[in-house]
Write an enzyme that holds these catalytic residues in place. Structure first.
Site, PDB file in Angstrom:
ATOM      1  N   LYS A 175       0.875  -1.493   0.355  1.00 16.84           N
ATOM      2  CA  LYS A 175       0.077  -0.121  -0.251  1.00 16.84           C
ATOM      3  C   LYS A 175       0.674   1.492   0.053  1.00 16.84           C
ATOM      4  CE  LYS A 175      -2.069   2.389   3.058  1.00 16.84           C
ATOM      5  NZ  LYS A 175      -1.484   3.959   2.277  1.00 16.84           N
ATOM      6  N   GLU A 250       9.962   0.828  10.154  1.00 15.90           N
ATOM      7  CA  GLU A 250      10.806   2.344  10.190  1.00 15.90           C
ATOM      8  C   GLU A 250       9.848   3.160  10.223  1.00 15.90           C
ATOM      9  OE1 GLU A 250      14.039   1.382   9.293  1.00 15.90           O
ATOM     10  OE2 GLU A 250      14.118  -0.643   9.312  1.00 15.90           O
ATOM     11  N   CYS A 284      14.097  10.440   6.074  1.00 21.90           N
ATOM     12  CA  CYS A 284      13.994   9.679   7.613  1.00 21.90           C
ATOM     13  C   CYS A 284      15.420   9.512   8.367  1.00 21.90           C
ATOM     14  CB  CYS A 284      13.545   8.675   8.096  1.00 21.90           C
ATOM     15  SG  CYS A 284      14.187   7.667   6.663  1.00 21.90           S
ATOM     16  N   GLU A 381      10.331  15.694  14.446  1.00 18.34           N
ATOM     17  CA  GLU A 381      10.706  15.493  13.223  1.00 18.34           C
ATOM     18  C   GLU A 381       9.572  16.725  12.845  1.00 18.34           C
ATOM     19  OE1 GLU A 381       9.192  11.972  11.509  1.00 18.34           O
ATOM     20  OE2 GLU A 381      11.542  11.412  10.698  1.00 18.34           O
TER      21      GLU A 381
HETATM   22  P1  NAD Z   1       2.596   8.254   7.470  1.00 23.83           P
HETATM   23  O1  NAD Z   1       2.304   7.597   8.954  1.00 23.83           O
HETATM   24  O2  NAD Z   1       1.812   9.175   7.920  1.00 23.83           O
HETATM   25  O3  NAD Z   1       1.922   7.319   6.121  1.00 23.83           O
HETATM   26  C1  NAD Z   1       2.544   6.025   6.278  1.00 23.83           C
HETATM   27  C2  NAD Z   1       2.004   5.111   5.348  1.00 23.83           C
HETATM   28  O4  NAD Z   1       0.831   4.632   6.194  1.00 23.83           O
HETATM   29  C3  NAD Z   1       1.014   5.551   4.312  1.00 23.83           C
HETATM   30  O5  NAD Z   1       1.050   4.474   3.114  1.00 23.83           O
HETATM   31  C4  NAD Z   1      -0.326   6.041   4.605  1.00 23.83           C
HETATM   32  O6  NAD Z   1      -1.310   5.912   4.687  1.00 23.83           O
HETATM   33  C5  NAD Z   1      -0.508   4.573   5.553  1.00 23.83           C
HETATM   34  N1  NAD Z   1      -1.067   4.399   6.882  1.00 23.83           N
HETATM   35  C6  NAD Z   1      -1.645   5.773   7.498  1.00 23.83           C
HETATM   36  N2  NAD Z   1      -2.661   5.465   9.079  1.00 23.83           N
HETATM   37  C7  NAD Z   1      -2.336   3.724   8.866  1.00 23.83           C
HETATM   38  C8  NAD Z   1      -3.274   2.967   9.620  1.00 23.83           C
HETATM   39  N3  NAD Z   1      -3.783   3.592  10.611  1.00 23.83           N
HETATM   40  N4  NAD Z   1      -2.698   1.660   8.864  1.00 23.83           N
HETATM   41  C9  NAD Z   1      -2.385   1.514   7.665  1.00 23.83           C
HETATM   42  N5  NAD Z   1      -1.592   2.373   7.154  1.00 23.83           N
HETATM   43  C10 NAD Z   1      -1.496   3.684   7.363  1.00 23.83           C
HETATM   44  O7  NAD Z   1       3.945   8.494   7.508  1.00 23.83           O
HETATM   45  P2  NAD Z   1       4.089   9.547   6.217  1.00 23.83           P
HETATM   46  O8  NAD Z   1       4.114  11.364   6.890  1.00 23.83           O
HETATM   47  O9  NAD Z   1       4.001   9.625   4.586  1.00 23.83           O
HETATM   48  O10 NAD Z   1       5.559   9.578   6.047  1.00 23.83           O
HETATM   49  C11 NAD Z   1       6.695   9.844   7.163  1.00 23.83           C
HETATM   50  C12 NAD Z   1       7.605   8.993   7.957  1.00 23.83           C
HETATM   51  O11 NAD Z   1       8.396   8.104   7.335  1.00 23.83           O
HETATM   52  C13 NAD Z   1       8.485  10.124   8.883  1.00 23.83           C
HETATM   53  O12 NAD Z   1       8.066  10.246  10.198  1.00 23.83           O
HETATM   54  C14 NAD Z   1      10.000   9.926   8.230  1.00 23.83           C
HETATM   55  O13 NAD Z   1      11.057   9.541   9.060  1.00 23.83           O
HETATM   56  C15 NAD Z   1       9.294   8.115   8.356  1.00 23.83           C
HETATM   57  N6  NAD Z   1      10.384   7.153   7.363  1.00 23.83           N
HETATM   58  C16 NAD Z   1      11.386   6.432   7.824  1.00 23.83           C
HETATM   59  C17 NAD Z   1      12.086   5.274   7.092  1.00 23.83           C
HETATM   60  C18 NAD Z   1      12.748   4.479   7.852  1.00 23.83           C
HETATM   61  O14 NAD Z   1      13.686   4.038   7.142  1.00 23.83           O
HETATM   62  N7  NAD Z   1      12.974   3.927   8.764  1.00 23.83           N
HETATM   63  C19 NAD Z   1      12.284   5.648   5.323  1.00 23.83           C
HETATM   64  C20 NAD Z   1      11.148   7.072   4.935  1.00 23.83           C
HETATM   65  C21 NAD Z   1      10.150   7.639   6.350  1.00 23.83           C
END
Ligand code: NAD
Length: 487
Positions: A175, A250, A284, A381
């Site tokens: 997804k 992650e 991230c 963040e």
């Molecule tokens: P987010 O948590 O809002 O969304 C991430 C994904 O989760 C999206 O596809 C979203 O649709 C989905 N999602 C949201 N709520 C959900 C639920 N209840 N059930 C299932 N799926 C759900 O994060 P974002 O704002 O899209 O991304 C940025 C974040 O990702 C930052 O915190 C960043 O640090 C982190 N990130 C971490 C890494 C790593 O490797 N550690 C890499 C890239 C990004």
């Protein structure tokens, strides 16, 4: 059912399929229309999980490891052959600078290649027991995996997730974020074109709380692999608790970048500007807290800001551009809100700090000085091009400040003293430590978090374990089995 160009269906069982909900996508850098993308309903997710189960128990189970390896290599070849299209699609969809995206697409092919080779390491072992007991272990794919990825590196995060799952023999329902599904959909198409059986990779864009949580809680899903924010990761862990589903996370970061007085600033400054403003800070691993030993503080603030303010921001498709736009106007407002909160708390704005006029979601490289490590700009963040510069007295204080945060993803140390670099590498609680090196991720090198940056490691042999079950098999080869009852 096939769909017309610029209309993007879901990808289920090897086909692009229509959905009831269609969403208009726009380029974040210009506001121009990009296409119409189908969003998956819970019923669509059910169909995708069914397809993944059928492939898991059917053609994919019958594909021997050497053939899986060949197919994963073929997918890497297809990424390289289609790199221009993938790069343009991703650049338009995310708004990031094309030079960055080019590298992300190229290295994604390398992650697939690395796992195609790592398949050779998947093997059980015989465990010596003595006597007449023969034992061995089997490695089996964990099953159908739900993979959820964010919008900041849609193609690379999809590749980081898919490659180890395919190598382990799992099938996937992925997804993507609803705003950035395009490159993952194209990758799934390429997978089928190179011969990976339909149903091994299914892509179901949609909102988190509806499509995402239905996928995570689906009884047909054996494991969830998530990349995204700590808040969502915590919710996903809760959803996985009741059915005791395997989960790896992650999550976010607020990573330190430490300058000691003996650092080579000519190397450290440009590398550190890159380490925070790459992808306009939407990474991230952005090193967004810069700690500077006091004698160097003013010089670092001034040279860092001067380099940051010279970064070329603009059309993401222009090869000269170093920083594109943020993902959306809404995200830009959030980023600016953090800066305003910092100013209210008394930080000094050295450069940037104002949204740019125009249609795109542009925000300049921003440097905040006189920041205290307890302030929100230093603890939360921001996920935008904003860095906080904070002074420290000595090595002990540098370590304390670096660790004084909920996250622990990466850290960078700049010092002329190699022994000190290695000392800090042991003392800082983070998954990756760079010593005079801004890079954090390579194929084969474990990547992942301490503390609230998550658990599990990506990109390495450790990752394969997350997609495998270990089964112990034992038998008696000689004397009659004994048990406490003498039966
Ligand atoms: P987010 O948590 O809002 O969304 C991430 C994904 O989760 C999206 O596809 C979203 O649709 C989905 N999602 C949201 N709520 C959900 C639920 N209840 N059930 C299932 N799926 C759900 O994060 P974002 O704002 O899209 O991304 C940025 C974040 O990702 C930052 O915190 C960043 O640090 C982190 N990130 C971490 C890494 C790593 O490797 N550690 C890499 C890239 C990004």
């Amino acid at each position: 059912m096939a769909i017309a160009t610029k209309d993007y269906g879901l990808f289920i069982a090897g086909e692009s399929v229509e959905a009831e909900e269609i969403r208009e996508l726009a380029e974040p850098a210009t506001g121009a229309a990009l296409g119409r993308a189908a969003m998956a309903s819970p019923e669509d997710v059910d169909r995708a999980v069914e397809a993944a189960r059928a492939a898991l128990e059917g053609p994919w189970a019958k594909t021997p490891p050497n053939e899986r390896s060949r197919l994963i290599h073929a997918l890497a070849d297809a990424i390289v052959a289609n790199r221009k299209e993938l790069t343009e699609l991703e650049t338009r969809n995310v708004g990031k600078a094309v030079t960055s995206v080019k590298g992300e697409v190229a290295v994604s092919a390398e992650y697939f290649r690395w796992y195609a080779s790592a398949i050779a390491t998947i093997a059980g072992r015989a465990v010596p027991m003595g006597g007449s007991v023969l034992t061995y272990t089997l490695k089996e794919p964990v099953g159908v995996v739900a993979q959820i990825v964010p919008w900041n590196y849609p193609f690379m995060m999809t590749s980081w997730k898919l490659a180890p799952a395919l190598a382990a023999g799992c099938t996937v329902v992925l997804k993507p974020d609803p705003a950035t599904p395009l490159s993952a959909l194209r990758l799934a198409e390429l997978a089928v074109e190179v011969g990976i059986p339909p149903g091994v990779i299914n892509v179901v864009p949609g909102d988190g709380p509806t499509t995402g949580s239905h996928l995570v809680t689906h009884r047909g899903v054996d494991k969830v692999a998530f990349t995204g924010s700590t808040r969502t990761g915590s919710e996903i862990m809760r959803l996985c608790a009741e059915p005791v589903k395997r989960v790896s996370l992650e999550l976010g970061g607020k990573s330190p970048n430490i300058f000691f007085a003996d650092a080579d600033l000519d190397a450290a400054i440009p590398s550190s500007v890159y380490a925070v403003y790459y992808a306009a800070g939407q990474s991230c691993d952005a090193r967004s807290r810069v700690f500077v030993e006091k004698p160097l503080y003013d010089e670092v603030v001034s040279r860092f800001s001067e380099t940051a303010s010279r970064m070329k921001m603009g059309d993401p498709l222009d090869e000269e551009t170093q920083m594109g736009s943020l993902i959306s106007q809404a995200h830009r407002e959030k980023v600016h809100g953090f800066v305003e909160a910092g100013l209210e708390e008394g930080v000094e704005l050295v450069t940037g700090g104002h949204p740019l006029d125009g249609d795109g979601a542009f925000y300049p490289a921003t440097v905040l000085a006189n920041v205290d490590n307890t302030m929100s700009v230093a603890q939360e963040e921001i996920f935008g091009p904003v860095v906080s510069v904070i002074p420290f007295e000595d090595e002990a204080e540098a370590v304390k400040l670096a660790n004084d945060v909920q996250y622990g993803l990466v850290a960078t140390v700049w010092t002329g003293d190699p022994a000190r670099g290695h000392r800090l590498a042991r003392q800082i609680k983070a998954g990756t430590i760079g010593i005079n090196c801004p890079n954090t991720a390579f194929p084969g090198l474990p990547f992942g978090g301490y503390k609230q940056s998550g658990f599990g490691r990506e990109n390495a042999l450790e990752t394969l374990e997350m997609y495998l079950e270990t089964k112990s098999v034992l038998t008696w080869t000689g004397a009659k089995p004994v048990n406490p009852w003498g039966l």
